[in-house]
Design an enzyme around this catalytic site. Structure first.
Site, PDB file in Angstrom:
ATOM      1  CG  HIS A  23       4.562  -0.340   3.722  1.00 30.63           C
ATOM      2  ND1 HIS A  23       3.607   0.617   3.888  1.00 30.63           N
ATOM      3  CD2 HIS A  23       4.757  -0.449   2.394  1.00 30.63           C
ATOM      4  CE1 HIS A  23       3.222   1.074   2.716  1.00 30.63           C
ATOM      5  NE2 HIS A  23       3.905   0.448   1.774  1.00 30.63           N
TER       6      HIS A  23
HETATM    7  C1  UD1 Z   1       3.880  -3.093  -1.917  1.00 26.15           C
HETATM    8  C2  UD1 Z   1       3.960  -1.913  -2.871  1.00 26.15           C
HETATM    9  C3  UD1 Z   1       3.707  -0.611  -2.107  1.00 26.15           C
HETATM   10  C4  UD1 Z   1       2.400  -0.686  -1.342  1.00 26.15           C
HETATM   11  C5  UD1 Z   1       2.420  -1.909  -0.427  1.00 26.15           C
HETATM   12  C6  UD1 Z   1       1.126  -2.046   0.331  1.00 26.15           C
HETATM   13  C7  UD1 Z   1       5.502  -2.240  -4.782  1.00 26.15           C
HETATM   14  C8  UD1 Z   1       6.781  -1.807  -5.367  1.00 26.15           C
HETATM   15  N1  UD1 Z   1       5.259  -1.805  -3.525  1.00 26.15           N
HETATM   16  O1  UD1 Z   1       4.963  -2.964  -1.004  1.00 26.15           O
HETATM   17  O2  UD1 Z   1       3.629   0.447  -3.020  1.00 26.15           O
HETATM   18  O3  UD1 Z   1       2.228   0.490  -0.580  1.00 26.15           O
HETATM   19  O4  UD1 Z   1       2.639  -3.080  -1.230  1.00 26.15           O
HETATM   20  O5  UD1 Z   1       1.210  -3.030   1.307  1.00 26.15           O
HETATM   21  O6  UD1 Z   1       4.741  -2.950  -5.411  1.00 26.15           O
HETATM   22  N2  UD1 Z   1       4.983 -10.107   2.416  1.00 26.15           N
HETATM   23  C9  UD1 Z   1       4.381 -11.091   3.176  1.00 26.15           C
HETATM   24  N3  UD1 Z   1       3.095 -11.416   2.892  1.00 26.15           N
HETATM   25  C10 UD1 Z   1       2.393 -10.811   1.908  1.00 26.15           C
HETATM   26  C11 UD1 Z   1       3.020  -9.818   1.132  1.00 26.15           C
HETATM   27  C12 UD1 Z   1       4.307  -9.473   1.410  1.00 26.15           C
HETATM   28  O7  UD1 Z   1       4.964 -11.656   4.080  1.00 26.15           O
HETATM   29  O8  UD1 Z   1       1.203 -11.151   1.722  1.00 26.15           O
HETATM   30  C13 UD1 Z   1       6.369  -9.735   2.735  1.00 26.15           C
HETATM   31  C14 UD1 Z   1       7.400 -10.469   1.936  1.00 26.15           C
HETATM   32  O9  UD1 Z   1       8.453 -10.801   2.784  1.00 26.15           O
HETATM   33  C15 UD1 Z   1       7.885  -9.450   0.931  1.00 26.15           C
HETATM   34  C16 UD1 Z   1       7.673  -8.129   1.661  1.00 26.15           C
HETATM   35  O10 UD1 Z   1       6.543  -8.350   2.505  1.00 26.15           O
HETATM   36  O11 UD1 Z   1       9.214  -9.637   0.582  1.00 26.15           O
HETATM   37  C17 UD1 Z   1       7.409  -6.997   0.729  1.00 26.15           C
HETATM   38  O12 UD1 Z   1       6.319  -7.306  -0.151  1.00 26.15           O
HETATM   39  P1  UD1 Z   1       6.198  -6.611  -1.604  1.00 26.15           P
HETATM   40  O13 UD1 Z   1       4.936  -6.979  -2.245  1.00 26.15           O
HETATM   41  O14 UD1 Z   1       7.423  -6.867  -2.370  1.00 26.15           O
HETATM   42  O15 UD1 Z   1       6.205  -5.057  -1.305  1.00 26.15           O
HETATM   43  P2  UD1 Z   1       5.488  -4.222  -0.168  1.00 26.15           P
HETATM   44  O16 UD1 Z   1       6.537  -3.714   0.750  1.00 26.15           O
HETATM   45  O17 UD1 Z   1       4.334  -4.952   0.431  1.00 26.15           O
END
Ligand code: UD1
Length: 366
Positions: free
Chosen positions: A204
């Protein structure tokens, strides 16, 4: 003692679970705040039920956004919570944006911060998590380090010796406390896979999934792996696979499934022949479960996993991934588990908190 703890993303839930239990036993007043950084059932709710976590006392519903928007919204909402709750201490865990937002809001109100998982360093400031780790440690008063190397990193950065506490790895406490329950999972049966005859993969990180060439290379490597690859797909990764039109690449040899809950994932990982990941925590869980791990990154902050021979760093190159996979599938000696990666980490952290004297003038000052 009144504590506000901040969680937001999947790995945070795993880290706070034993601490919430210990805070309850020690009769601390504990206010659990969920920022809402992760909000899908598979990314959040299932972890609360799998880990018997209490419902959050406050939910900030921040959701997705750019780093600045997400962190800024967390700070503003956390400021309000901290003004209302007036805690003695804020506890933040790990290295995600919720960790930084919670810690910044807290120190600016002169509420001391304890950082659980202090001192990990990849020394790659292009990683958002590395920026979060460095900044959170710099502004925290209690630095709870998972490893001896993390203690050294903090000392090298000039942190005061009395602020640094070697407590061990909280994620491993959660693993050990839940392993028996995890083994009741029927995930292998429902996926129709056999113990030690598959590899489990999770990807991811932005550099792997937001770059179409890297994502394509990784999916091609999975489809050419010597054994089937079970691939629970993070929402960010799923979105990128669709955006880059790479769905077809993962049809051969790869089983793409939804993100799994904690217990199912741990069982799946423990029974795997090897793990391929770019996550932080999985490198550590794989070591303890004696599953060889391949980390698709140039660096790792989890250097103990390399030293134990349990983990290989592997750049995104199809030939190299193939060669590393073959090596990971060879017979291996027992991996030595680092000191204090045990089931008493939350107790040590609670002791540190109990002993800390926040009444000392200037304690909360930077
Ligand atoms: C975040 C953490 C990362 C961790 C990971 C675990 C930061 C900078 N990064 O990354 O260190 O390893 O979580 O999973 O905080 N999204 C959904 N549903 C959700 C959550 C996210 O669809 O419940 C999608 C959204 O489109 C979002 C993307 O995933 O834009 C990324 O989510 P985000 O929380 O920004 O960062 P992660 O890549 O999950």
């Amino acid at each position: 003692m009144k504590i506000v703890s901040v969680v937001g993303a999947r790995p945070n839930f795993v880290k706070i679970a034993p601490l919430a239990q210990r805070f309850k036993e020690r009769e601390f007043t504990h206010v659990l705040v969920h920022t809402g950084q992760h909000y899908d059932y598979e990314m959040s709710k299932v972890f609360f039920s799998d880990l018997n976590l209490p419902e959050p006392d406050q939910h900030l519903n921040i959701g997705s956004g750019t780093h600045a928007v997400q962190t800024g919204k967390i700070m503003a909402a956390m400021e309000k919570v901290l003004i209302d709750e007036t805690p003695d201490l804020t506890v933040v865990v790990g290295d995600v944006n919720s960790t930084l937002g919670g810690a910044l809001a807290s120190v600016k109100l002169e509420v001391p911060v304890a950082h659980v998982e202090a001192g990990y360093r990849s020394f790659d400031m292009r990683m958002p998590e590395e920026v979060n780790r460095v900044l959170v440690d710099r502004i925290s008063q209690l630095l709870c380090a998972p490893t001896e190397n993390a203690v050294l990193n903090l000392m090298n950065e000039g942190e005061k010796r009395e602020s640094i506490h070697f407590v061990g790895n909280i994620m491993i406490e959660t693993l050990l406390l839940n392993l028996e329950k995890a083994h009741e999972s029927a995930i292998l049966t429902s996926l129709k896979v056999t113990e030690k005859e598959y590899c489990v993969a999770t990807i991811h990180r932005p550099e792997n999934v937001d770059n179409s060439q890297n994502l394509k290379t990784i999916l091609e490597a999975f489809s050419e792996a010597p054994i089937p690859v079970i691939f629970p797909v993070h929402p960010r990764t799923k979105e990128a696979i669709v955006r880059f039109g790479l769905e077809k690449l993962s049809e051969r040899n790869v089983m793409m499934i939804k993100p799994l809950g904690y217990l199912d994932f741990i069982h799946l990982l423990s029974m795997a022949a090897c793990a391929v990941t770019d996550s932080g925590g999985i490198q550590e869980e794989a070591l303890v479960l004696q599953v060889p791990c391949l980390t698709l990154r140039e660096t790792t902050e989890r250097v103990e996993t390399l030293r134990a021979g349990a983990n290989q760093l592997c750049s995104v190159d199809k030939k190299r991934i193939g060669a590393c996979l073959v090596k990971a599938l060879e017979k291996h000696p027992v991996f030595e588990v680092p000191l204090f990666w045990d089931d008493r980490v939350s107790g040590r952290i609670a002791d540190v908190i109990e002993r800390a004297d926040f009444a000392i003038p200037g304690y909360s000052m930077l």
